[in-house]
Design a protein around this motif. Structure first.
Motif, PDB file in Angstrom:
ATOM      1  N   GLY A  50      12.088  27.117   6.587  1.00 46.50           N
ATOM      2  CA  GLY A  50      11.967  28.223   6.002  1.00 46.50           C
ATOM      3  C   GLY A  50      12.712  28.402   4.756  1.00 46.50           C
ATOM      4  N   LEU A  51      13.495  29.303   4.243  1.00 54.54           N
ATOM      5  CA  LEU A  51      14.159  29.379   2.995  1.00 54.54           C
ATOM      6  C   LEU A  51      15.658  28.924   3.189  1.00 54.54           C
ATOM      7  CD1 LEU A  51      12.716  32.811   1.436  1.00 54.54           C
ATOM      8  CD2 LEU A  51      12.579  30.325   0.643  1.00 54.54           C
ATOM      9  N   ASP A  52      16.107  28.352   4.422  1.00 53.46           N
ATOM     10  CA  ASP A  52      17.415  28.078   4.608  1.00 53.46           C
ATOM     11  C   ASP A  52      17.563  27.029   3.493  1.00 53.46           C
ATOM     12  OD1 ASP A  52      19.323  27.448   7.363  1.00 53.46           O
ATOM     13  OD2 ASP A  52      19.887  26.962   5.233  1.00 53.46           O
ATOM     14  N   TYR A  53      18.563  27.303   2.337  1.00 52.91           N
ATOM     15  CA  TYR A  53      18.882  26.500   1.199  1.00 52.91           C
ATOM     16  C   TYR A  53      19.328  25.283   1.590  1.00 52.91           C
ATOM     17  CZ  TYR A  53      20.475  24.854  -3.302  1.00 52.91           C
ATOM     18  OH  TYR A  53      20.747  24.244  -4.314  1.00 52.91           O
ATOM     19  N   ARG A  54      20.381  25.193   2.738  1.00 53.19           N
ATOM     20  CA  ARG A  54      21.069  24.174   2.849  1.00 53.19           C
ATOM     21  C   ARG A  54      20.159  22.854   2.968  1.00 53.19           C
ATOM     22  NH1 ARG A  54      23.893  26.602   7.913  1.00 53.19           N
ATOM     23  NH2 ARG A  54      21.960  27.322   8.495  1.00 53.19           N
ATOM     24  N   PHE A  55      19.012  23.219   3.966  1.00 48.77           N
ATOM     25  CA  PHE A  55      18.365  21.978   4.057  1.00 48.77           C
ATOM     26  C   PHE A  55      17.503  21.159   2.853  1.00 48.77           C
ATOM     27  CE2 PHE A  55      18.182  21.535   8.610  1.00 48.77           C
ATOM     28  CZ  PHE A  55      18.696  23.072   9.001  1.00 48.77           C
ATOM     29  N   TRP A  56      17.076  22.462   1.929  1.00 52.34           N
ATOM     30  CA  TRP A  56      16.521  22.026   0.655  1.00 52.34           C
ATOM     31  C   TRP A  56      17.512  21.289  -0.303  1.00 52.34           C
ATOM     32  CZ3 TRP A  56      11.457  23.098  -0.299  1.00 52.34           C
ATOM     33  CH2 TRP A  56      10.555  24.075   0.527  1.00 52.34           C
ATOM     34  N   ALA A  57      18.721  21.641  -0.068  1.00 54.79           N
ATOM     35  CA  ALA A  57      19.743  21.011  -0.940  1.00 54.79           C
ATOM     36  C   ALA A  57      19.979  19.591  -0.746  1.00 54.79           C
ATOM     37  CB  ALA A  57      20.995  22.025  -0.846  1.00 54.79           C
ATOM     38  N   GLU A  58      19.840  19.435   0.834  1.00 59.87           N
ATOM     39  CA  GLU A  58      20.316  18.191   1.310  1.00 59.87           C
ATOM     40  C   GLU A  58      19.119  17.071   0.954  1.00 59.87           C
ATOM     41  OE1 GLU A  58      22.519  17.992   4.626  1.00 59.87           O
ATOM     42  OE2 GLU A  58      22.759  15.924   4.884  1.00 59.87           O
TER      43      GLU A  58
ATOM     44  N   VAL B 157      16.363  30.944 -13.891  1.00 57.94           N
ATOM     45  CA  VAL B 157      15.905  29.651 -14.025  1.00 57.94           C
ATOM     46  C   VAL B 157      15.224  29.490 -12.655  1.00 57.94           C
ATOM     47  CG1 VAL B 157      15.867  27.129 -14.152  1.00 57.94           C
ATOM     48  CG2 VAL B 157      17.412  28.681 -15.458  1.00 57.94           C
ATOM     49  N   TYR B 158      13.953  29.262 -12.641  1.00 55.11           N
ATOM     50  CA  TYR B 158      12.905  29.171 -11.472  1.00 55.11           C
ATOM     51  C   TYR B 158      12.919  27.717 -11.113  1.00 55.11           C
ATOM     52  CZ  TYR B 158      12.623  34.047 -10.782  1.00 55.11           C
ATOM     53  OH  TYR B 158      12.728  35.315 -10.633  1.00 55.11           O
ATOM     54  N   TYR B 159      13.079  27.061  -9.996  1.00 52.23           N
ATOM     55  CA  TYR B 159      12.875  25.716  -9.689  1.00 52.23           C
ATOM     56  C   TYR B 159      11.777  25.511  -8.647  1.00 52.23           C
ATOM     57  CZ  TYR B 159      17.379  25.023 -12.081  1.00 52.23           C
ATOM     58  OH  TYR B 159      18.394  25.140 -12.863  1.00 52.23           O
ATOM     59  N   CYS B 160      11.110  24.740  -8.842  1.00 50.74           N
ATOM     60  CA  CYS B 160      10.230  24.246  -7.683  1.00 50.74           C
ATOM     61  C   CYS B 160      10.890  23.104  -6.680  1.00 50.74           C
ATOM     62  CB  CYS B 160       8.567  23.611  -8.423  1.00 50.74           C
ATOM     63  SG  CYS B 160       7.640  23.009  -7.108  1.00 50.74           S
ATOM     64  N   ALA B 161      10.541  23.200  -5.440  1.00 49.66           N
ATOM     65  CA  ALA B 161      11.118  22.335  -4.674  1.00 49.66           C
ATOM     66  C   ALA B 161      10.121  21.750  -3.506  1.00 49.66           C
ATOM     67  CB  ALA B 161      12.457  22.656  -4.002  1.00 49.66           C
ATOM     68  N   ALA B 162      10.211  20.565  -3.095  1.00 47.29           N
ATOM     69  CA  ALA B 162       9.390  19.952  -2.012  1.00 47.29           C
ATOM     70  C   ALA B 162      10.506  19.248  -0.991  1.00 47.29           C
ATOM     71  CB  ALA B 162       8.720  18.679  -2.551  1.00 47.29           C
ATOM     72  N   ILE B 163      10.172  19.535   0.246  1.00 51.06           N
ATOM     73  CA  ILE B 163      10.714  18.957   1.201  1.00 51.06           C
ATOM     74  C   ILE B 163       9.972  18.503   2.564  1.00 51.06           C
ATOM     75  CG2 ILE B 163      11.080  21.241   2.641  1.00 51.06           C
ATOM     76  CD1 ILE B 163      13.993  20.509   3.287  1.00 51.06           C
ATOM     77  N   PRO B 164      10.265  17.251   3.130  1.00 46.13           N
ATOM     78  CA  PRO B 164       9.561  16.759   4.157  1.00 46.13           C
ATOM     79  C   PRO B 164       9.574  17.867   5.227  1.00 46.13           C
ATOM     80  CG  PRO B 164      11.068  15.210   3.308  1.00 46.13           C
ATOM     81  CD  PRO B 164      11.429  16.341   2.595  1.00 46.13           C
TER      82      PRO B 164
ATOM     83  N   ALA C 248       6.482  21.015   2.848  1.00 45.50           N
ATOM     84  CA  ALA C 248       6.777  22.227   2.569  1.00 45.50           C
ATOM     85  C   ALA C 248       6.975  22.477   1.020  1.00 45.50           C
ATOM     86  CB  ALA C 248       7.546  22.769   3.357  1.00 45.50           C
ATOM     87  N   MET C 249       6.610  23.309   0.402  1.00 46.91           N
ATOM     88  CA  MET C 249       7.007  23.612  -1.100  1.00 46.91           C
ATOM     89  C   MET C 249       7.728  25.067  -1.170  1.00 46.91           C
ATOM     90  SD  MET C 249       5.819  20.792  -2.528  1.00 46.91           S
ATOM     91  CE  MET C 249       5.950  21.447  -4.141  1.00 46.91           C
ATOM     92  N   GLY C 250       8.568  25.069  -2.088  1.00 40.49           N
ATOM     93  CA  GLY C 250       9.332  26.274  -2.323  1.00 40.49           C
ATOM     94  C   GLY C 250       9.502  26.636  -3.587  1.00 40.49           C
ATOM     95  N   TRP C 251       9.887  27.827  -3.963  1.00 42.73           N
ATOM     96  CA  TRP C 251      10.354  28.312  -5.303  1.00 42.73           C
ATOM     97  C   TRP C 251      11.677  28.783  -5.112  1.00 42.73           C
ATOM     98  CZ3 TRP C 251       8.426  27.092  -9.878  1.00 42.73           C
ATOM     99  CH2 TRP C 251       7.158  26.964  -9.886  1.00 42.73           C
ATOM    100  N   PHE C 252      12.655  28.522  -5.895  1.00 49.35           N
ATOM    101  CA  PHE C 252      14.076  28.855  -5.832  1.00 49.35           C
ATOM    102  C   PHE C 252      14.442  29.483  -7.350  1.00 49.35           C
ATOM    103  CE2 PHE C 252      15.397  27.492  -1.660  1.00 49.35           C
ATOM    104  CZ  PHE C 252      14.188  26.761  -1.318  1.00 49.35           C
TER     105      PHE C 252
ATOM    106  N   GLU D 254      19.058  30.583  -4.846  1.00 49.45           N
ATOM    107  CA  GLU D 254      18.569  31.544  -3.873  1.00 49.45           C
ATOM    108  C   GLU D 254      17.069  31.170  -3.766  1.00 49.45           C
ATOM    109  OE1 GLU D 254      19.096  35.405  -4.202  1.00 49.45           O
ATOM    110  OE2 GLU D 254      17.765  35.587  -6.128  1.00 49.45           O
ATOM    111  N   GLY D 255      16.696  31.173  -2.479  1.00 52.16           N
ATOM    112  CA  GLY D 255      15.312  30.951  -2.017  1.00 52.16           C
ATOM    113  C   GLY D 255      14.521  32.175  -2.599  1.00 52.16           C
ATOM    114  N   VAL D 256      13.351  32.008  -2.828  1.00 51.43           N
ATOM    115  CA  VAL D 256      12.278  32.973  -3.676  1.00 51.43           C
ATOM    116  C   VAL D 256      11.239  33.017  -2.477  1.00 51.43           C
ATOM    117  CG1 VAL D 256      10.872  33.883  -5.078  1.00 51.43           C
ATOM    118  CG2 VAL D 256      13.114  32.948  -5.805  1.00 51.43           C
TER     119      VAL D 256
END
Length: 127
Positions: free
Chosen positions: A105-113, A92-99, A32-36, A45-47
């Motif tokens: 969803g946008l729960d930042y705790r999972f993206w951070a870890e 500052v906008y960040y792109c992120a990828a998570i398995p 999954a891909m996200g913008w924060f 924060e999740g966008v």
């Protein structure tokens, strides 16, 4: 995993920008891909985020109807189309990828870890 963002800049209120994130080093469909975003003195924060396999999208309330996340899988690129920008979108906008096995969803705790992050691109909305 490597993520490289581009497209930030200075824009007037009501203006538009499109951010791009070129991804490499992983199988696109397995993530999954996200913008924060992170404003000065604020927490990240999740966008917006979505599953590349089924396209299910989650948007923050603050950007719903103004921002749209999309991808071009042939280019391994994710976009964030930002319309009707407001001064409070400055960050500052960040792109992120998570398995996908960690995606919630946008729960930042999972993206951070479990996520991988780009270096960020600055967006300033000001007249």
């Amino acid at each position: 995993v490597q993520l490289v963002e581009s497209g930030g800049g200075l824009v007037q209120p009501g203006g538009t920008l499109r951010l791009s994130c070129v991804a490499s080093g992983f199988t696109f469909d397995d993530y999954a891909m996200g913008w924060f975003r992170q404003a000065p003195g604020e927490e990240r924060e999740g966008v917006s985020c979505f599953s590349l396999s089924d396209g299910t999208t989650y948007d923050a309330d603050s950007v719903r109807g103004r921002f749209t996340i999309s991808s071009d899988n042939t280019k391994n690129t994710v976009y964030l189309q930002m319309n009707n920008l407001k001064p409070e979108d400055t960050a500052v906008y960040y792109c992120a990828a998570i398995p996908m096995r960690y995606y919630s969803g946008l729960d930042y705790r999972f993206w951070a870890e479990f996520g991988s992050w780009g270096q960020g691109t600055q967006v300033i909305v000001s007249s």
